[in-house]
Scaffold this motif. Structure first.
Motif, PDB file in Angstrom:
ATOM      1  N   HIS A  11      24.162  34.781  27.770  1.00  0.00           N
ATOM      2  CA  HIS A  11      24.841  33.626  27.188  1.00  0.00           C
ATOM      3  C   HIS A  11      26.356  33.787  27.265  1.00  0.00           C
ATOM      4  O   HIS A  11      26.905  34.757  26.760  1.00  0.00           O
ATOM      5  N   GLU A  38      24.738  32.157  31.802  1.00  0.00           N
ATOM      6  CA  GLU A  38      25.110  30.790  31.424  1.00  0.00           C
ATOM      7  C   GLU A  38      26.607  30.775  31.216  1.00  0.00           C
ATOM      8  O   GLU A  38      27.163  31.679  30.569  1.00  0.00           O
ATOM      9  N   ASP A  40      30.028  27.929  30.442  1.00  0.00           N
ATOM     10  CA  ASP A  40      30.424  26.572  30.064  1.00  0.00           C
ATOM     11  C   ASP A  40      31.616  26.149  30.916  1.00  0.00           C
ATOM     12  O   ASP A  40      32.561  26.918  31.090  1.00  0.00           O
ATOM     13  N   HIS A  53      34.535  27.463  26.453  1.00  0.00           N
ATOM     14  CA  HIS A  53      33.579  26.825  25.546  1.00  0.00           C
ATOM     15  C   HIS A  53      34.190  25.790  24.604  1.00  0.00           C
ATOM     16  O   HIS A  53      33.739  24.647  24.534  1.00  0.00           O
ATOM     17  N   GLU A 113      26.689  25.036  32.274  1.00  0.00           N
ATOM     18  CA  GLU A 113      26.662  24.003  31.230  1.00  0.00           C
ATOM     19  C   GLU A 113      27.930  23.165  31.314  1.00  0.00           C
ATOM     20  O   GLU A 113      29.041  23.686  31.155  1.00  0.00           O
ATOM     21  N   LYS A 115      30.453  21.058  29.715  1.00  0.00           N
ATOM     22  CA  LYS A 115      30.851  21.041  28.297  1.00  0.00           C
ATOM     23  C   LYS A 115      32.111  20.183  28.166  1.00  0.00           C
ATOM     24  O   LYS A 115      33.218  20.696  28.001  1.00  0.00           O
TER      25      LYS A 115
HETATM   26 MG    MG Z   1      26.890  26.939  26.527  1.00  0.00          MG
END
Ligand code: MG
Ligand code: G3P
Length: 248
Positions: A11, A38, A40, A53, A113, A115
């Motif tokens: 993460h 992962e 962002d 993030h 991701e 974001k």
């Molecule tokens: Mg994320």
């Protein structure tokens, strides 16, 4: 397309062991034998996709203010390591391009991701997918995700052949099957703390795999696996690895 999801996705890199969303985090994940990370992505004022993030710089850098109000050049003046530990002092927020190069270099899979800062849902997806499409070509080890339906719709339009996952937060959508029909999803990513068993069953009935975020506890990982979840996002993959690989 044969999406091959791993049981563990690091993460934000591996956020327990290196500053989140950094090149150092990508390397730390690879050193720990994590298969996927992962990350962002959001855009600067001048539309450069960067791995970050929060909407503001304050928590994880020595700068402050909204990412959306600062240019790439301004953002690069700040460092994003020393809030985590002195040993990471001086490192810079990576561009998406730099992060992709590190992920490819270390032979990792990627969940990107999207974001967006508020109001930039479409342009964030467009800028990120534009860069991604120029650099990444392994569709079996890529998952594009977002909480934003607008970003996901943009991904559908721009990258219909690439695996996409909808991120779901505390509020479970009533019309999840319709959302799937529209967005042509490959996966649903759920909140490990709030998801209910009936909800995971609903997703399985739709024939989609499920990933859960963010799981750093072995017991929680075991429970989710028993419920049929395919994999978890973890800040500390070593804490959940045994639990995930010993349950059958
Ligand atoms: Mg994320
Ligand atoms: O993509 C899974 C997870 O990262 C979603 O939540 O806030 O950590 O980006 P967040």
């Amino acid at each position: 397309m044969t999406l091959k999801l791993p049981k563990i996705i690091g993460h934000r890199g591996v956020a327990a062991y290196a500053p989140e969303n950094t090149i150092e985090g990508i390397h730390t994940a690879a050193d720990m034998a994590v298969e996927w990370v992962e990350l962002d992505v959001k855009i600067t004022k001048d539309q450069v996709p960067m791995i970050f993030h929060d909407d503001t710089l304050d928590r994880t850098t020595n700068g402050s203010g909204l990412v959306a109000n600062l240019t790439f050049e301004e953002i690069r003046n700040f460092e994003c390591g020393s809030w985590f530990s002195d040993s990471f002092a001086g490192i810079r927020i990576p561009t998406l391009e730099e992060a992709l190069e590190a992920v490819i270099d270390r032979n990792l899979g990627l969940n990107l991701e999207i974001k967006p800062c508020p109001g930039r849902e479409r342009e964030t997806a467009e800028a990120a997918l534009d860069v991604l499409s120029q650099i990444w070509d392994d569709h079996d080890r890529l998952l594009i995700s977002s909480f934003s339906l607008v970003s996901m719709e943009t991904a559908l339009i721009m990258a219909q052949d690439w695996p996409r996952a909808l991120l779901i937060g505390e509020d479970w959508p009533e019309n999840i099957a319709e959302v799937h029909d529209f967005l042509e999803l490959s996966c649903i990513n759920v909140n490990a703390k709030t998801v209910q068993r009936e909800q995971t069953e609903q997703v399985m009935d739709m024939g989609l795999p499920i990933l859960a975020y963010t799981v750093n506890d072995a017991e929680e990982a075991r429970r989710l696996l028993r419920w049929g979840i395919d994999g978890v996002f973890s800040d500390a993959p070593d804490m959940v690895r045994e639990a995930l690989f010993s349950v059958h």
